[in-house]
Write a protein that holds these residues in place. Structure first.
Motif, PDB file in Angstrom:
ATOM      1  N   ASN A 192      -2.306   4.342   1.621  1.00  0.00           N
ATOM      2  CA  ASN A 192      -3.542   3.558   1.775  1.00  0.00           C
ATOM      3  C   ASN A 192      -4.171   3.091   0.468  1.00  0.00           C
ATOM      4  OD1 ASN A 192      -3.579   3.459   4.619  1.00  0.00           O
ATOM      5  ND2 ASN A 192      -4.317   5.573   4.661  1.00  0.00           N
ATOM      6  N   LYS A 193      -3.473   3.234  -0.647  1.00  0.00           N
ATOM      7  CA  LYS A 193      -3.946   2.705  -1.926  1.00  0.00           C
ATOM      8  C   LYS A 193      -3.189   1.415  -2.199  1.00  0.00           C
ATOM      9  CE  LYS A 193      -4.874   7.234  -3.808  1.00  0.00           C
ATOM     10  NZ  LYS A 193      -4.284   8.322  -4.568  1.00  0.00           N
ATOM     11  N   GLU A 194      -3.939   0.340  -2.437  1.00  0.00           N
ATOM     12  CA  GLU A 194      -3.295  -0.941  -2.712  1.00  0.00           C
ATOM     13  C   GLU A 194      -2.592  -0.908  -4.052  1.00  0.00           C
ATOM     14  OE1 GLU A 194      -5.503  -4.516  -2.094  1.00  0.00           O
ATOM     15  OE2 GLU A 194      -6.440  -3.721  -0.282  1.00  0.00           O
ATOM     16  N   ILE A 195      -1.357  -1.379  -4.059  1.00  0.00           N
ATOM     17  CA  ILE A 195      -0.597  -1.507  -5.300  1.00  0.00           C
ATOM     18  C   ILE A 195       0.135  -2.843  -5.261  1.00  0.00           C
ATOM     19  CG2 ILE A 195      -0.307   0.987  -5.573  1.00  0.00           C
ATOM     20  CD1 ILE A 195       2.582   0.673  -4.721  1.00  0.00           C
ATOM     21  N   ASP A 196       0.632  -3.243  -6.386  1.00  0.00           N
ATOM     22  CA  ASP A 196       1.357  -4.510  -6.464  1.00  0.00           C
ATOM     23  C   ASP A 196       2.673  -4.237  -7.175  1.00  0.00           C
ATOM     24  OD1 ASP A 196       1.898  -7.185  -6.136  1.00  0.00           O
ATOM     25  OD2 ASP A 196       0.831  -7.787  -7.943  1.00  0.00           O
TER      26      ASP A 196
ATOM     27  N   LYS B 170       0.851  -1.197   0.000  1.00  0.00           N
ATOM     28  CA  LYS B 170       0.000   0.000   0.000  1.00  0.00           C
ATOM     29  C   LYS B 170       0.882   1.240   0.000  1.00  0.00           C
ATOM     30  CE  LYS B 170      -4.113  -1.701   2.345  1.00  0.00           C
ATOM     31  NZ  LYS B 170      -5.024  -1.484   3.475  1.00  0.00           N
ATOM     32  N   TYR B 171       0.440   2.217  -0.741  1.00  0.00           N
ATOM     33  CA  TYR B 171       1.120   3.510  -0.829  1.00  0.00           C
ATOM     34  C   TYR B 171       0.056   4.561  -0.541  1.00  0.00           C
ATOM     35  CZ  TYR B 171       4.356   7.018  -2.707  1.00  0.00           C
ATOM     36  OH  TYR B 171       5.217   8.082  -2.869  1.00  0.00           O
TER      37      TYR B 171
ATOM     38  N   PHE C  23       8.825   9.473   4.749  1.00  0.00           N
ATOM     39  CA  PHE C  23       8.519  10.654   5.551  1.00  0.00           C
ATOM     40  C   PHE C  23       7.396  11.482   4.925  1.00  0.00           C
ATOM     41  CE2 PHE C  23      13.084   9.864   6.590  1.00  0.00           C
ATOM     42  CZ  PHE C  23      12.843   9.329   7.839  1.00  0.00           C
ATOM     43  N   ASN C  24       7.157  11.300   3.629  1.00  0.00           N
ATOM     44  CA  ASN C  24       6.105  12.037   2.934  1.00  0.00           C
ATOM     45  C   ASN C  24       4.884  11.175   2.619  1.00  0.00           C
ATOM     46  OD1 ASN C  24       7.847  14.281   2.809  1.00  0.00           O
ATOM     47  ND2 ASN C  24       8.787  13.475   0.956  1.00  0.00           N
ATOM     48  N   HIS C  25       5.043   9.858   2.729  1.00  0.00           N
ATOM     49  CA  HIS C  25       3.970   8.942   2.351  1.00  0.00           C
ATOM     50  C   HIS C  25       3.913   7.770   3.324  1.00  0.00           C
ATOM     51  CE1 HIS C  25       3.524  11.021  -1.473  1.00  0.00           C
ATOM     52  NE2 HIS C  25       4.847  11.045  -1.522  1.00  0.00           N
ATOM     53  N   GLN C  26       2.725   7.232   3.492  1.00  0.00           N
ATOM     54  CA  GLN C  26       2.551   6.043   4.308  1.00  0.00           C
ATOM     55  C   GLN C  26       2.766   4.831   3.406  1.00  0.00           C
ATOM     56  OE1 GLN C  26      -1.379   5.180   5.985  1.00  0.00           O
ATOM     57  NE2 GLN C  26      -0.357   5.067   7.976  1.00  0.00           N
ATOM     58  N   ILE C  27       3.775   4.018   3.741  1.00  0.00           N
ATOM     59  CA  ILE C  27       4.138   2.885   2.880  1.00  0.00           C
ATOM     60  C   ILE C  27       4.073   1.589   3.681  1.00  0.00           C
ATOM     61  CG2 ILE C  27       5.948   1.855   1.456  1.00  0.00           C
ATOM     62  CD1 ILE C  27       6.884   4.709   0.827  1.00  0.00           C
ATOM     63  N   GLN C  28       3.293   0.653   3.155  1.00  0.00           N
ATOM     64  CA  GLN C  28       3.142  -0.653   3.766  1.00  0.00           C
ATOM     65  C   GLN C  28       3.842  -1.683   2.871  1.00  0.00           C
ATOM     66  OE1 GLN C  28      -0.689  -3.261   4.333  1.00  0.00           O
ATOM     67  NE2 GLN C  28      -0.834  -1.376   5.526  1.00  0.00           N
ATOM     68  N   LEU C  29       4.655  -2.536   3.478  1.00  0.00           N
ATOM     69  CA  LEU C  29       5.431  -3.526   2.729  1.00  0.00           C
ATOM     70  C   LEU C  29       4.960  -4.942   3.009  1.00  0.00           C
ATOM     71  CD1 LEU C  29       9.082  -2.241   3.306  1.00  0.00           C
ATOM     72  CD2 LEU C  29       7.508  -1.650   1.457  1.00  0.00           C
ATOM     73  N   LYS C  30       5.140  -5.812   2.017  1.00  0.00           N
ATOM     74  CA  LYS C  30       5.004  -7.265   2.174  1.00  0.00           C
ATOM     75  C   LYS C  30       6.424  -7.812   2.111  1.00  0.00           C
ATOM     76  CE  LYS C  30       1.206  -7.627  -0.819  1.00  0.00           C
ATOM     77  NZ  LYS C  30       0.599  -8.318  -1.946  1.00  0.00           N
ATOM     78  N   ILE C  31       6.878  -8.439   3.176  1.00  0.00           N
ATOM     79  CA  ILE C  31       8.252  -8.942   3.292  1.00  0.00           C
ATOM     80  C   ILE C  31       8.216 -10.462   3.309  1.00  0.00           C
ATOM     81  CG2 ILE C  31      10.275  -9.018   4.803  1.00  0.00           C
ATOM     82  CD1 ILE C  31       9.340  -6.184   5.785  1.00  0.00           C
ATOM     83  N   SER C  32       9.125 -11.079   2.544  1.00  0.00           N
ATOM     84  CA  SER C  32       9.199 -12.538   2.481  1.00  0.00           C
ATOM     85  C   SER C  32      10.650 -12.986   2.609  1.00  0.00           C
ATOM     86  CB  SER C  32       8.642 -13.049   1.152  1.00  0.00           C
ATOM     87  OG  SER C  32       7.301 -12.684   0.997  1.00  0.00           O
TER      88      SER C  32
END
Length: 123
Positions: free
Chosen positions: A28-32, A25-26, A59-68
């Motif tokens: 709060n928008k889901e991306i792949d 997510k970038y 610092f400017n955007h909320q970034i959610q990661l998928k880690i494997s």
């Protein structure tokens, strides 16, 4: 001396564990995004510290990661929010707050204990 038993422990890897991450997510928008390389520096049931050459604008955007990555030959998947960043030479360290539920946290604790025991037994 008072110990905070409810606080999760953090395991520091002597040799970082290689894996990949993608942006889930970038803002709060889901991306792949395509998978990118990382190394796991340390790990706890509630967070993970990684290092990667990719400079994310956390610092400017909320970034959610998928880690494997693999721990004890078992695939581990963690989703979490980037909460801090630090530049290290040509790479970047990131602190990730993991979104693990109680069951996922218990699995991580078990795998970390197994990993630590294997390392200790090799010495």
């Amino acid at each position: 001396m008072h110990f905070k038993r409810e606080e999760p422990f953090r395991f520091l890897f002597e040799t970082p564990i290689f894996g990949t991450f993608s942006i889930a997510k970038y803002d709060n928008k889901e991306i792949d995004s395509k998978p990118r390389p990382l190394s796991v520096i340390d790990l706890s049931p509630k967070g993970i510290k990684i290092i990667t050459p990719l400079d994310l604008p956390i610092f400017n955007h909320q970034i959610q990661l998928k880690i494997s990555f693999y721990l004890n030959e078992k695939p581990i998947h963690i989703t979490g929010l980037c909460v801090w960043k630090e530049k290290r030479h040509t790479e970047y360290l990131y602190g990730i707050e993991a979104f693990n539920d109680a069951e996922e946290q218990a699995i991580l604790i078990t795998e970390l204990k197994t990993y630590a025991k294997k390392k200790r037994d090799k010495q």
